[in-house]
Design an enzyme around this catalytic site. Structure first.
Site, mmCIF file in Angstrom:
data_model
loop_
_atom_site.group_PDB
_atom_site.id
_atom_site.type_symbol
_atom_site.label_atom_id
_atom_site.label_comp_id
_atom_site.label_asym_id
_atom_site.label_seq_id
_atom_site.Cartn_x
_atom_site.Cartn_y
_atom_site.Cartn_z
ATOM 1 C CB CYS A 116 -0.683 0.495 1.538
ATOM 2 S SG CYS A 116 -2.021 -1.259 1.109
ATOM 3 C CG HIS A 256 -2.369 3.660 2.745
ATOM 4 N ND1 HIS A 256 -3.571 3.512 2.132
ATOM 5 C CD2 HIS A 256 -3.224 2.045 3.170
ATOM 6 C CE1 HIS A 256 -4.059 2.014 1.117
ATOM 7 N NE2 HIS A 256 -3.868 1.605 2.461
ATOM 8 C CG ASN A 286 -6.176 -0.769 1.568
ATOM 9 O OD1 ASN A 286 -5.721 -0.174 0.661
ATOM 10 N ND2 ASN A 286 -6.250 -1.041 2.563
HETATM 11 O O1 UT7 Z 1 -3.554 -1.008 3.255
HETATM 12 C C1 UT7 Z 1 -2.369 -2.277 4.375
HETATM 13 C C2 UT7 Z 1 -2.565 -2.475 5.481
HETATM 14 N N1 UT7 Z 1 -3.498 -2.920 6.333
HETATM 15 C C3 UT7 Z 1 -4.506 -2.544 7.652
HETATM 16 O O2 UT7 Z 1 -3.795 -1.641 7.704
HETATM 17 C C4 UT7 Z 1 -5.192 -2.754 7.824
HETATM 18 C C5 UT7 Z 1 -5.100 -3.299 9.510
HETATM 19 N N2 UT7 Z 1 -6.275 -3.653 10.347
HETATM 20 C C6 UT7 Z 1 -7.231 -3.406 10.298
HETATM 21 O O3 UT7 Z 1 -8.227 -2.488 10.045
HETATM 22 C C7 UT7 Z 1 -8.284 -3.760 10.849
HETATM 23 O O4 UT7 Z 1 -7.814 -5.171 11.916
HETATM 24 C C8 UT7 Z 1 -9.389 -5.097 10.076
HETATM 25 C C9 UT7 Z 1 -10.486 -4.524 9.573
HETATM 26 C C10 UT7 Z 1 -8.709 -5.583 9.603
HETATM 27 C C11 UT7 Z 1 -10.298 -6.166 11.280
HETATM 28 O O5 UT7 Z 1 -11.010 -4.914 12.345
HETATM 29 P P1 UT7 Z 1 -10.423 -5.220 14.069
HETATM 30 O O6 UT7 Z 1 -11.446 -4.604 14.898
HETATM 31 O O7 UT7 Z 1 -8.889 -5.697 14.149
HETATM 32 O O8 UT7 Z 1 -10.972 -6.904 14.019
HETATM 33 P P2 UT7 Z 1 -10.838 -8.513 14.355
HETATM 34 O O9 UT7 Z 1 -9.707 -9.230 13.245
HETATM 35 O O10 UT7 Z 1 -10.375 -8.541 15.754
HETATM 36 O O11 UT7 Z 1 -12.408 -9.245 14.988
HETATM 37 C C12 UT7 Z 1 -13.261 -8.785 15.800
HETATM 38 C C13 UT7 Z 1 -14.542 -9.395 16.041
HETATM 39 C C14 UT7 Z 1 -13.576 -11.449 15.342
HETATM 40 O O12 UT7 Z 1 -15.177 -11.831 15.978
HETATM 41 P P3 UT7 Z 1 -15.323 -12.748 17.340
HETATM 42 O O13 UT7 Z 1 -13.491 -13.645 17.837
HETATM 43 O O14 UT7 Z 1 -14.647 -11.450 18.575
HETATM 44 O O15 UT7 Z 1 -15.854 -13.210 17.764
HETATM 45 C C15 UT7 Z 1 -14.032 -11.259 13.861
HETATM 46 O O16 UT7 Z 1 -13.987 -12.395 13.207
HETATM 47 O O17 UT7 Z 1 -14.919 -9.242 13.889
HETATM 48 C C16 UT7 Z 1 -15.298 -10.563 13.673
HETATM 49 N N3 UT7 Z 1 -14.570 -9.794 12.230
HETATM 50 C C17 UT7 Z 1 -16.434 -9.705 11.480
HETATM 51 N N4 UT7 Z 1 -17.589 -9.751 11.981
HETATM 52 C C18 UT7 Z 1 -18.680 -9.223 11.276
HETATM 53 C C19 UT7 Z 1 -14.236 -9.922 11.453
HETATM 54 N N5 UT7 Z 1 -14.720 -9.106 9.876
HETATM 55 C C20 UT7 Z 1 -16.371 -9.136 10.251
HETATM 56 C C21 UT7 Z 1 -16.860 -9.091 9.406
HETATM 57 N N6 UT7 Z 1 -18.366 -8.847 10.250
HETATM 58 N N7 UT7 Z 1 -16.830 -8.218 7.707
#
Ligand code: UT7
Length: 334
Positions: A116, A256, A286
Site C-alpha cells: 500500500c 493511506h 482500500n
Molecule cells: O492497507 C494495508 C494495511 N492494512 C491495514 O492497515 C488493515 C489493518 N487492520 C484492520 O484494519 C482491522 O484489523 C480489520 C478491519 C481488518 C479488522 O478489524 P478488527 O477490529 O481488528 O477486528 P478483528 O479482526 O479483531 O475481529 C473482531 C471480530 C471477530 O469476531 P470474534 O472473534 O470477536 O467473535 C471477527 O470474526 O469481528 C469479526 N469479524 C467480522 N464481523 C462481521 C471480522 N470481520 C468481520 C466482518 N463482519 N466483516
C-alpha cells in the site's frame, strides 16, 4: 544555486462504475453495514467488471485523463512508474502495457511493488530522476484491480478492498515547491501478516493452491492494525518535527485509506483538525497503491500553491513512510 525539486503538476484518476455496497456484501458473507462502518469506515467500493480488463486498463484511463487535463503530449513523457500489487501478468510489467495503451512512445517504464506504500515509494523514486536533472516529465500511476485477489468468501478481508487508479505528472520546479523530503521504511519481518500465499516462486500455482484458496489476500488484521497505527502516526509526526511544522502550518494530511481508525489515530497524533484530513475510504475502500492519488484527485480544486502537505502510508511488507511536499499550483484554476 536554486534547488531543483520534483513537483506534482497534474492529477488524473479513474474508478470503475460498478458499486459494491455493504448491503450486497452482507448477502455474500456474514457481515453487516454496521460492523464495516464501525470497524473500518467503508460504505462502498468500486469493482471492475469488464471481462478481460485489468489494472493496466484502470491505469491507462487515469493517465488518459491526466494527459488531457494537463495538455501533455504523450510522446513528451520520459518515464512511467506503475505502483501495483495486482499486475496484469507476473511479466511483462504493467507499466509497459500502459505505455502501449496510452502512446507513451518515448518513455521507459517499470513497476514498483511496495504494497500500500507503492505510490509513495514511486513518487520518491521519480523525484530522484528529476532532482538529478535527468528527466523533465514523469508519470507515476497507482493502479489496482484488488477484486482479483480478494476472497469474496472471507468476511475478514472482502469488505476492505476496491479497484481504482490515480496518476500524477511530476516536473522540475525551481520555486522551492514540490517534494521537500521523504522518510521511507521497510520491515520484512511483518510479511507473514499480509501477503498472498501462492502464485509466486515459493509456492507456484497448482491445483492444491487453488483449492486451498491461496491466491487471495491473506491478512491477520490485528497485528497489521497495531503496526499501521503506530508506524504511520510516528513517521508523520517525525516529518513534522524534522521540518518544525506545527499543525497550523499544515494544509492537508493525505493518508493511506485502509481503516478510518488508523487515519484518525494518525491525525490525532499530528494534532490535526479532521477538516484538514483527506478521507474518501467510505466510497472507495482500500485501493492499495491508488488511495493517495484518488484523494489528491478529489481534493484538487481545494489545493493552493504553496500548501504544506504530508502524505503517509502503511502497507504489506511491512512498508511505511511519509512525504512532505509544497503544492505547486492552484487547483481551482484547472
Ligand atoms: O492497507 C494495508 C494495511 N492494512 C491495514 O492497515 C488493515 C489493518 N487492520 C484492520 O484494519 C482491522 O484489523 C480489520 C478491519 C481488518 C479488522 O478489524 P478488527 O477490529 O481488528 O477486528 P478483528 O479482526 O479483531 O475481529 C473482531 C471480530 C471477530 O469476531 P470474534 O472473534 O470477536 O467473535 C471477527 O470474526 O469481528 C469479526 N469479524 C467480522 N464481523 C462481521 C471480522 N470481520 C468481520 C466482518 N463482519 N466483516
Amino acid at each position: 544555486m536554486t534547488k531543483l525539486r520534483a513537483a506534482i503538476t497534474g492529477i488524473g484518476a479513474y474508478v470503475p462504475e460498478y458499486v459494491l455496497n455493504n448491503e450486497e456484501l452482507s448477502r455474500m458473507v456474514d457481515t453487516s453495514d454496521e460492523w464495516i462502518m464501525t470497524r473500518v469506515g467503508i460504505k462502498e467500493r468500486r469493482i471492475l467488471k469488464t471481462p478481460g480488463a485489468g489494472s493496466s486498463d484502470l491505469g491507462a484511463a487515469a493517465i488518459q485523463q491526466l494527459l488531457e487535463k494537463t495538455g501533455t503530449n504523450p510522446e513528451d513523457i520520459d518515464l512511467l512508474i506503475c505502483a501495483t500489487v495486482t499486475p496484469d501478468h507476473p511479466f511483462p510489467a504493467t507499466s509497459a502495457i500502459i505505455c502501449d495503451k496510452t502512446n507513451l512512445k518515448n518513455a521507459f517504464a517499470f513497476d514498483l511493488n511496495a504494497g500500500c506504500s507503492g505510490f509513495l515509494f514511486a513518487i520518491n523514486t521519480a523525484s530522484q530522476f528529476i532532482e538529478a536533472g535527468n528527466y523533465k516529465k514523469i508519470i507515476v500511476v497507482g493502479a489496482e484491480k484488488m477484486s482479483t485477489i480478494t476472497d469474496y468468501t472471507d468476511r475478514t478481508t472482502c469488505p476492505l478492498f476496491g479497484d481504482g487508479a490515480g496518476a500524477v505528472l511530476l516536473e522540475p520546479n525551481t520555486e522551492d515547491l514540490g517534494i521537500i523530503d521523504s522518510i521511507l521504511h521497510t520491515d520484512g519481518a511483518g510479511r507473514q501478516y499480509l501477503y498472498m500465499k501462492a502464485g509466486g516462486s515459493v509456492h507456484p500455482s497448482s491445483k492444491a493452491t487453488v483449492e486451498n484458496r491461496e491466491h487471495f489476500i491473506h491478512q491477520e488484521g490485528q497485528p497489521v492494525f497495531k503496526a499501521a497505527v503506530s508506524r504511520m502516526a510516528d513517521v508523520s509526526a517525525e516529518m513534522m518535527e524534522k521540518h518544525n511544522l506545527t499543525a497550523d502550518d499544515l494544509a492537508w494530511l493525505v493518508p493511506h485509506q485502509a481503516n478510518l481508525r488508523i487515519i484518525d489515530a494518525t491525525a490525532k497524533r499530528m494534532g490535526l483538525d479532521p477538516s484538514k484530513v483527506m478521507i474518501n475510504i467510505e466510497r472507495y475502500g482500500n485501493t492499495t497503491s491508488a488511495t493517495l492519488p484518488l484523494c489528491l484527485w478529489e481534493w484538487e480544486s481545494k489545493l493552493k500553491k504553496g500548501d504544506n502537505i504530508i502524505l503517509a502510508t502503511f502497507g504489506a511488507g511491512f512498508t511505511w513512510g511519509s512525504i512532505y511536499l509544497k503544492w505547486a499550483y492552484d487547483g481551482d484554476k484547472i
